[in-house]
Write an enzyme that holds these catalytic residues in place. Structure first.
Site, short mmCIF file in Angstrom:
data_model
loop_
_atom_site.label_atom_id
_atom_site.label_comp_id
_atom_site.label_asym_id
_atom_site.label_seq_id
_atom_site.Cartn_x
_atom_site.Cartn_y
_atom_site.Cartn_z
N GLY A 4 -3.32 0.93 2.86
CA GLY A 4 -2.46 0.17 1.94
C GLY A 4 -1.51 1.09 1.18
O GLY A 4 -1.15 0.85 0.03
N LEU A 6 1.59 1.69 1.30
CA LEU A 6 2.95 1.29 0.92
C LEU A 6 2.96 0.35 -0.29
O LEU A 6 4.00 -0.17 -0.67
CB LEU A 6 3.66 0.63 2.12
CG LEU A 6 3.69 1.48 3.40
CD1 LEU A 6 4.63 0.87 4.44
CD2 LEU A 6 4.08 2.93 3.14
N GLY A 7 1.80 0.13 -0.88
CA GLY A 7 1.71 -0.78 -2.02
C GLY A 7 2.02 -0.09 -3.34
O GLY A 7 2.44 1.07 -3.39
N GLN A 8 1.75 -0.83 -4.42
CA GLN A 8 2.12 -0.33 -5.75
C GLN A 8 1.41 0.98 -6.08
O GLN A 8 2.02 1.93 -6.56
CB GLN A 8 1.77 -1.40 -6.82
CG GLN A 8 2.33 -1.03 -8.19
CD GLN A 8 1.76 -1.87 -9.33
OE1 GLN A 8 0.87 -2.69 -9.15
NE2 GLN A 8 2.27 -1.66 -10.53
N ASP A 30 -0.68 1.58 6.74
CA ASP A 30 -0.43 0.24 6.18
C ASP A 30 -0.09 -0.68 7.34
O ASP A 30 0.08 -0.22 8.48
CB ASP A 30 0.73 0.28 5.16
CG ASP A 30 0.67 -0.86 4.14
OD1 ASP A 30 0.85 -2.03 4.55
OD2 ASP A 30 0.44 -0.60 2.96
N ARG A 32 2.57 -2.82 6.92
CA ARG A 32 3.95 -3.23 6.72
C ARG A 32 4.90 -2.30 7.46
O ARG A 32 4.61 -1.11 7.61
CB ARG A 32 4.29 -3.26 5.24
CG ARG A 32 3.75 -4.51 4.58
CD ARG A 32 4.37 -4.72 3.23
NE ARG A 32 3.74 -3.90 2.20
CZ ARG A 32 4.19 -3.83 0.96
NH1 ARG A 32 5.27 -4.48 0.60
NH2 ARG A 32 3.56 -3.09 0.07
N TYR A 137 -10.50 -13.39 -5.60
CA TYR A 137 -10.20 -11.96 -5.69
C TYR A 137 -11.30 -11.23 -6.47
O TYR A 137 -11.81 -10.20 -6.03
CB TYR A 137 -8.84 -11.79 -6.38
CG TYR A 137 -8.48 -10.36 -6.70
CD1 TYR A 137 -8.11 -9.47 -5.70
CD2 TYR A 137 -8.48 -9.90 -8.02
CE1 TYR A 137 -7.76 -8.16 -6.00
CE2 TYR A 137 -8.13 -8.60 -8.32
CZ TYR A 137 -7.77 -7.73 -7.31
OH TYR A 137 -7.42 -6.44 -7.62
N LYS A 141 -14.10 -8.32 -5.29
CA LYS A 141 -14.23 -7.01 -5.95
C LYS A 141 -15.69 -6.77 -6.36
O LYS A 141 -16.17 -5.64 -6.30
CB LYS A 141 -13.28 -6.93 -7.14
CG LYS A 141 -11.82 -6.84 -6.74
CD LYS A 141 -11.56 -5.53 -6.00
CE LYS A 141 -10.19 -5.44 -5.39
NZ LYS A 141 -10.01 -4.23 -4.57
#
Ligand code: NAD
Ligand code: SER
Length: 308
Positions: A4, A6-8, A30, A32, A137, A141
């Site tokens: 992941g 390319l995420g925040q 990622d 994307r 979500y 977690k």
């Protein structure tokens, strides 16, 4: 390896890990296709889905991976729109990573979230309390934290996590969470001078500036094993806590003429189910955590960063 990437968070964590360990020591992955993203242009990148266990195993072997920072996930607002996908990526992806860790003796960072707490948790959330989240979500977690503890106890996999607060940054967009308003407000303020906020003015949530989050992540992963306690699956970390109107006032004091309206949507319900602030005594005692950014420092960093 960062999943992941390319995420925040991945955008900044990958950059920091590459500075620390060398560009070619850190593989960004990622699903994307973003050829101009700095994690793609700035070092090794492979397309890799965390729910494809065979491919995951192959990449771990081919690239001789030793540590995985597992950031691939579906966040709260997107997850409530598509709970099956959220469960499949968040729980399924974490199992892929932990199984690979068991087989290939990997160290793992797998983040949790303030979303593990439900409406029955104290508003100043302690490290240990019943975890009864009302979002899918949040449930994924909680499962992630339990999986982390099981893989540590049963197989000795060194997996560690942080219950990140809402993260505020400008280098990559926020990825579909409830706390995204605290990022969007800065962009809207500077682009249009106005923001329509999707939570009410008195909504208070735990937040953190990204530099603090990256520092916490690297610091936790560098802590000697014998200092890591039973919170290893999801350490509470505190940054700063403010209401949406306090944030809007802080932005208005820096961007002349800025106005903000508050029109709560469905995300208000998720925000209301989460705590206002976090007790992070365990992180302070076990690995010396201490935040650096308060609301003023965070606003200055966001506004200067976006303007630059
Ligand atoms: P993000 O949505 O910005 O990035 C997630 C990345 O995962 C995206 O680039 C996406 O393309 C990728 N992804 C989705 N499905 C994938 C798959 N099947 N295989 C591989 N990659 C896939 O999220 P983020 O904000 O960077 O969050 C990273 C982690 O931190 C997540 O576990 C999230 O729950 C947690 N977290 C984030 C925050 C926050 O405020 N950003 C707060 C608490 C916890
Ligand atoms: N910032 C995240 C979200 O809002 C919390 O995990 O989904």
């Amino acid at each position: 390896m960062v999943t992941g990437a390319l995420g925040q968070i991945g955008t900044e964590l990958t950059e920091e890990l590459r500075k620390k360990h060398g560009t070619h020591q850190v593989l960004a992955t990622d699903v994307r296709d973003l050829p101009d993203h700095p994690c793609v242009t700035g070092g090794p990148f492979r397309y890799l889905s965390v729910i494809d266990a065979d491919d995951f195993d192959r990449v771990i072997t081919e690239e001789d991976i030793g540590t995985v920072y597992h950031l691939a996930a579906i966040l709260s607002a997107t997850g409530e729109k598509n709970p099956e996908l959220c469960e499949r990526i968040n729980v399924g992806g974490t199992i892929t990573v932990l199984e690979a860790a068991r087989k290939h003796n990997l160290r793992v960072f797998a983040p949790s979230s303030i979303a593990v707490f439900g409406p029955d948790a104290p508003k100043h959330a302690p490290q240990i309390c019943p975890l009864n989240p009302t979002t899918m979500y949040g449930r994924t977690k909680v499962t992630g934290e339990r999986l982390a503890m099981n893989y540590w106890k049963q197989y000795g996999v060194d997996v560690r996590g942080i219950r990140y607060p809402g993260l505020i940054s400008y280098k990559a967009p926020a990825g579909g969470g409830t706390t995204d308003y605290a990022v969007e407000i800065f962009h809207s303020a500077l682009e249009t001078g106005h923001y329509d906020c999707f939570v009410s003015s008195d909504t208070r949530l735990p937040m953190m500036y990204m530099s603090d989050a990256i520092r916490a992540t690297i610091s936790l992963m560098e802590t000697p094993l014998d200092r890591i306690g039973d919170a290893r699956g999801g350490y509470n970390v505190s940054g700063v806590s403010f209401t949406a109107s306090e944030l809007a006032d802080a932005v208005a004091s820096r961007v002349s003429g800025f106005t903000c309206d508050f029109n709560p949507d469905i995300r208000q319900k998720y925000a209301d189910s989460w705590p206002d602030s976090i007790d992070d005594q365990s992180s302070r005692e076990d690995w010396g955590w201490s935040p650096e950014y308060d609301l003023d420092a965070l606003c200055d960093a966001m506004i200067n960063g976006i303007r630059d």
